[in-house]
Enzyme design. Structure first.
Site, short mmCIF file in Angstrom:
data_model
loop_
_atom_site.label_atom_id
_atom_site.label_comp_id
_atom_site.label_asym_id
_atom_site.label_seq_id
_atom_site.Cartn_x
_atom_site.Cartn_y
_atom_site.Cartn_z
N HIS A 1 3.18 -2.64 6.92
CA HIS A 1 2.08 -1.74 6.55
C HIS A 1 1.96 -0.57 7.53
O HIS A 1 2.67 -0.48 8.52
CB HIS A 1 0.76 -2.52 6.58
CG HIS A 1 0.59 -3.46 5.43
ND1 HIS A 1 -0.23 -3.22 4.37
CD2 HIS A 1 1.15 -4.68 5.18
CE1 HIS A 1 -0.19 -4.23 3.51
NE2 HIS A 1 0.64 -5.13 3.98
N GLU B 1 1.38 4.03 2.64
CA GLU B 1 1.86 3.65 3.97
C GLU B 1 3.39 3.74 3.98
O GLU B 1 4.12 2.76 4.09
CB GLU B 1 1.34 2.26 4.32
CG GLU B 1 -0.18 2.23 4.38
CD GLU B 1 -0.80 0.84 4.37
OE1 GLU B 1 -2.02 0.75 4.18
OE2 GLU B 1 -0.07 -0.16 4.54
N GLU C 1 1.85 -3.59 11.53
CA GLU C 1 1.14 -2.33 11.32
C GLU C 1 1.71 -1.22 12.20
O GLU C 1 1.88 -1.41 13.40
CB GLU C 1 -0.34 -2.50 11.68
CG GLU C 1 -1.10 -3.46 10.78
CD GLU C 1 -1.47 -2.85 9.44
OE1 GLU C 1 -1.98 -3.59 8.59
OE2 GLU C 1 -1.23 -1.64 9.23
N HIS D 1 0.87 -1.18 0.00
CA HIS D 1 0.00 0.00 0.00
C HIS D 1 0.90 1.23 0.00
O HIS D 1 1.50 1.57 1.03
CB HIS D 1 -0.93 -0.02 1.21
CG HIS D 1 -1.89 -1.18 1.19
ND1 HIS D 1 -2.23 -1.89 2.33
CD2 HIS D 1 -2.53 -1.79 0.18
CE1 HIS D 1 -3.06 -2.86 2.00
NE2 HIS D 1 -3.27 -2.81 0.70
#
Ligand code: GEM
Ligand code: ZN
Length: 379
Positions: free
Chosen positions: A263, A173, A339, A170
């Site tokens: 991410h 990110e 994350e 992504h």
């Protein structure tokens, strides 16, 4: 006063910039997609502008962005030198996001998070290849014709573990590539005992940026044709997701003993991981390895926690198009999505920078220590 975004990872649309106290902008969608949230633009004052005026910038379509909860308690970042990014006063009224700044200099950049440029990416991977333990390989090209670059660090040998890392599926990110910079810098540090011992035990295959096209285009979540790469892992194609297709093909040749996919999360102000608990073959061994990894990382840094995170997948209900789930199942390996927050680590807030490029890089270094702690347990 001029607002522009015609540069690497730039994203903004000017609606009305005629009044400094009521600048109206919109965020562009990813190409062939409805996702949008990443923004990155420059505000340039002209000699005719009044000095020392508070600029009021409205992102007028924030209320319909991909992750609206991401604007709650969020503060935009700004920079005068494009190196040092600081948080600026930001409010969200449910409809528009409003950023306020009285600039100290004539030119100031604003972004959703500290950008990681394609040039910095090229510098990072080419600097890495100078190390005797590192080979820079190109797996193929993206839809816009950019290299899909992989760093192979260490040598295969009987009994050595095979460790894969991917980041920035992504593209918005960007903390993911800052994390990679810290991880790689340490892994290649010839004075670092953890790194040196780890390279005696494992070989690393690292893709620091899975989505260079989306990165340069200023996308939040997709590649050049609007594909969300983290939903392409079950059946990627060269026509729609060559980035995933080519990485998967090499994984099938090398095997995988540990996989980390890096991410950022728009809403949750924490660092956390998502594992493979919903995979069909998930078992006690997998759970024990996940628990050991998390417990160790918690023990070495207050930047990580395991209380807050995504809802756990029900047994057998994992989305197998997601990288971590597909790789964990395919190779019966420890696999995590890592994350980091766009906002801050609520357990250890820093009100001047929030979660940042530097803190992402430092977390990457701590994850390397954790990998060293785990490497003998992986099989
Ligand atoms: C997430 S990871 C997918 C959700 N995983 C679990 N286990 N709930 C995504 O791709 O939506 C990662 C991200 O976008 O940061
Ligand atoms: Zn993501």
């Amino acid at each position: 006063m001029q607002i522009s975004s015609n540069f690497d990872s730039g994203n903004i649309r000017v609606i009305d910039a005629s009044q400094a106290n009521n600048i109206q902008l919109e965020i562009n969608k990813d190409n062939e997609s409805d996702f949008y949230q990443w923004f990155h633009f420059k505000l340039q004052q002209t000699p005719s502008d009044n000095e020392n005026v508070e600029h009021v910038i409205h992102l007028t379509n924030a209320g319909n962005s991909a992750y609206v909860e991401g604007w709650e308690d969020y503060h935009a970042v700004a920079s005068y030198d494009r190196e040092h990014w600081f948080r600026v006063p930001t409010e969200f009224d449910g409809d528009k996001l409003t950023i306020k700044l009285t600039p100290d200099y004539d030119s100031v950049y604003f972004a959703y998070f500290a950008p990681y440029s394609y040039e910095r990416h090229q510098d990072m991977i080419h600097g890495a290849q100078l190390h005797m333990d590192c080979k820079l390989q190109v797996l193929g090209q993206t839809l816009d014709g950019r290299d899909i670059s992989l760093l192979k660090i260490g040598e295969e040998a009987q009994g050595k573990k095979i460790i894969w890392l991917t980041a920035r599926q992504h593209p918005g990110e960007t903390m993911a590539e800052w994390f990679m910079e810290g991880f790689i810098d340490r892994l290649l540090d010839e004075d670092d005992g953890v790194a040196r011992a780890l390279l005696n035990k494992a070989v690393f295959y690292i893709v620091p940026n899975m989505n260079p096209d989306g990165s340069v285009r200023g996308h939040l979540r997709t590649n050049a044709c609007g594909a969300n790469l983290n939903r392409e892992w079950q059946s990627p194609t060269m026509e729609r997701s060559p980035e995933v297709y080519l990485v998967r093909e090499l994984m099938k040749k090398t095997g995988v003993d540990l996989f980390l996919d890096i991410h950022g999360d728009e809403a949750l102000p924490y660092n956390f991981v998502a594992g493979c608990e919903g995979n069909p073959s998930y078992n006690e061994r997998n759970k024990a390895l996940e628990d050991q990894f998390k417990a160790f990382l918690i023990s070495i840094t207050p930047e990580f926690q395991d209380e807050k995170g995504y809802d756990k997948d029900e047994p057998g209900k994992a989305n197998m198009t997601v990288a971590t789930n597909w790789v964990g199942e395919q190779f019966d390996s420890l696999a995590f999505t890592i994350e980091m927050p766009f906002k801050d680590n609520a357990l250890l807030p820093d009100y001047s920078v929030g979660w940042s490029d530097e803190r992402s890089s430092l977390l990457g270094r701590d994850v390397l220590t954790t990998v060293y702690h785990m490497v003998d347990e992986l099989r």
